[in-house]
Design an enzyme around this catalytic site. Sequence first.
Site, PDB file in Angstrom:
ATOM      1  CG  HIS A 125      -1.795  -1.229   1.296  1.00  0.00           C
ATOM      2  ND1 HIS A 125      -2.865  -1.435   0.450  1.00  0.00           N
ATOM      3  CD2 HIS A 125      -1.757  -2.320   2.105  1.00  0.00           C
ATOM      4  CE1 HIS A 125      -3.459  -2.578   0.737  1.00  0.00           C
ATOM      5  NE2 HIS A 125      -2.804  -3.147   1.747  1.00  0.00           N
ATOM      6  NE  ARG A 448      11.900  15.033  20.769  1.00  0.00           N
ATOM      7  CZ  ARG A 448      10.937  15.790  21.291  1.00  0.00           C
ATOM      8  NH1 ARG A 448      11.259  16.941  21.868  1.00  0.00           N
ATOM      9  NH2 ARG A 448       9.676  15.412  21.245  1.00  0.00           N
ATOM     10  CG  ASN A 451      19.563  15.533   9.881  1.00  0.00           C
ATOM     11  OD1 ASN A 451      20.046  14.443  10.136  1.00  0.00           O
ATOM     12  ND2 ASN A 451      20.165  16.399   9.089  1.00  0.00           N
ATOM     13  CG  HIS A 455      18.049  15.351  17.775  1.00  0.00           C
ATOM     14  ND1 HIS A 455      18.009  14.182  18.518  1.00  0.00           N
ATOM     15  CD2 HIS A 455      17.460  16.288  18.540  1.00  0.00           C
ATOM     16  CE1 HIS A 455      17.428  14.413  19.673  1.00  0.00           C
ATOM     17  NE2 HIS A 455      17.066  15.682  19.715  1.00  0.00           N
ATOM     18  CE1 TYR A 463      18.595  20.412  26.965  1.00  0.00           C
ATOM     19  CE2 TYR A 463      19.072  18.102  27.444  1.00  0.00           C
ATOM     20  CZ  TYR A 463      18.333  19.249  27.680  1.00  0.00           C
ATOM     21  OH  TYR A 463      17.348  19.241  28.627  1.00  0.00           O
ATOM     22  CB  SER A 486      20.630  24.062  15.041  1.00  0.00           C
ATOM     23  OG  SER A 486      20.163  23.491  13.849  1.00  0.00           O
ATOM     24  CG  HIS A 490      20.523  25.236   9.358  1.00  0.00           C
ATOM     25  ND1 HIS A 490      20.764  24.582  10.550  1.00  0.00           N
ATOM     26  CD2 HIS A 490      19.983  24.309   8.528  1.00  0.00           C
ATOM     27  CE1 HIS A 490      20.389  23.321  10.448  1.00  0.00           C
ATOM     28  NE2 HIS A 490      19.921  23.124   9.234  1.00  0.00           N
TER      29      HIS A 490
END
Length: 597
Positions: A125, A448, A451, A455, A463, A486, A490
């Site tokens: 499907h 989260r 990517n 992350h 973090y 981040s 970018h």
Amino acid sequence: MTSTERRGHERSASAEFTRVDRTVKIQNATERLRSEMLNYVTNRFEEFSSEIKQASKMPLINEILQQPIVSHNDLVSINKVGDETSAQTIASKQSVDIKKTLSAFPTKIFRMRASILTELLEVSHIRSIRQIFISILVLLVLQVAITDLFEKGTIDFQFDVIRWNFSNLSTCLRLWFCLFMSTCAIVYYCFHFWAYQRLSLIPISSSVSTDTEELKQKTTSLMIFDWLWLAAYCCYIGLFLYFPVHYILEENYPIVTRMIILIEQVRFLMKSHAFVRENAPHAILYGQIYSQRIKVEDMVQNKINDPPNEQKTSKIPHTPCPEFSKFLYFLFAPTLIYRDSYPRTSSVRWQYVISQLLQFATTSLFAYYLFYRFCLPVFRHFNSEHVTLKIFVLSILNCTLPGALLLFCTFYGFLHCWLNAFAEMLRFADRQFYSDWWTATSWSSYYRTWNIVVHDWLYTYVYRDCHKLLGVKYRLVSMYAVIFLSACVHEYIISLAFGYFYPILFIQFAILGFISMLILPQRTQNNAFNVFIWASLFVGLGMQMCLYSIEWYARQNCPRSVNGALDYFIPRSLFCRESDIIKPSISNNIPKFLYDL
């Protein structure tokens, strides 16, 4: 009554009495079994309760009632001691909870698993949905091509933009090779030198003299040695950021080759930091074992008592620096988390690799077709009308569909096909490069799951370190540090690739995205929030495509409004007028189609 009838009646009566007798016997046996089971359970319970009473020496109820009543002074002292004990218990529980909160950082565990789309596409499907989507794209291309053929007599599709973007591919590859060699030669071998050289500066407990001055001198020398190499590592990061940017700006690289170099530059930096961050504590721990300050037996005992999450990743270092082959494999592996070993597949399916690379090339070509047919014809005729609110809003809405298609092409082409092809060639078994981001109901869930490769690096090395450094109270600061870093990376890639600073992505990512993370519920299954995520994602992509395209063509067609380095930060599209539009020169090797009016 005849004799035959009498015998039949007697036979039936005897059968009935026999059946009744069996029923009575069964009922009696059942009652007897039930009573025996109840007696057995009662006796066992009484024996068990008596054993508990004897073990705990619990007094009987009569003894408790005959005990004297406690005096008021004794009761006050007991309550005071009880309050202090309960307060200490609560404080200890709180401290334990805080310690658990501080140490409750799940580590990345690599295991053999396929990508989600790989598993979903095995269902007929889902595979039919992909085929429907491909047929729609083919019909879209045919529709535009047939329309051009009837109206213009030819198909308006050229490869000038591709030839321009890859015109200096050889110099781009040479610059990439320099980045690769500097990462291998400087990062690894300098770390190898530091890890082994510091062993000669560590005072060994068994051979150190009783002179404390010599011990202090060696300890100070080791600390100065470590801080000097830390400063050298920071200087290397600065130089690694400066020289490639200086080279691509001086050589005036096209957009795509600039983006390739900048993405690879960031990737090598993230790989280098992961390698140093993972192995520096191991080198320090090896030095402590080498100096006999820590015994291996104690480490083994502590490793047994570790939580399950930490027990899988904690290890006793056998060397201060891993082998170069492990570092070389890590540079090409589709992950940013360093480990000495990863789960590997048994063989390479080269047919699967070729299939994934062909799909990547197809999605890249389709993305170019979308940009060529839906963006260039609109924004290459830039003038002052695009600055008005009406044209601006209509341009954003017209860019939502091609922006969404470019998002799907980027996701499927890079995060699925490209990474799976490299994982298959390297026999890298853990292929969870993304999760089900399309079901996200909040921006935090989207960040989260979109990517996971990036992350995991942000969570592990940004973090967690910020959280341990700042504490539980500043958890929001640690979370924003991840988002801010981040967004800066970018914007760094986009601004240097296009040649101007226009922080649309930064504002959407670091400001609007963070505010929506605070406002929207984090854990909800409401489908309305999923619709909101998709709608805001499409509008944001359309805004990015519109504004970046307008500014790029304004940089080609409009004169400078300010001179000097400030022109890099001032949007030229806001001050450009139709009377100021000029014909750009061809000295910058830009194809004529990109600015032909």
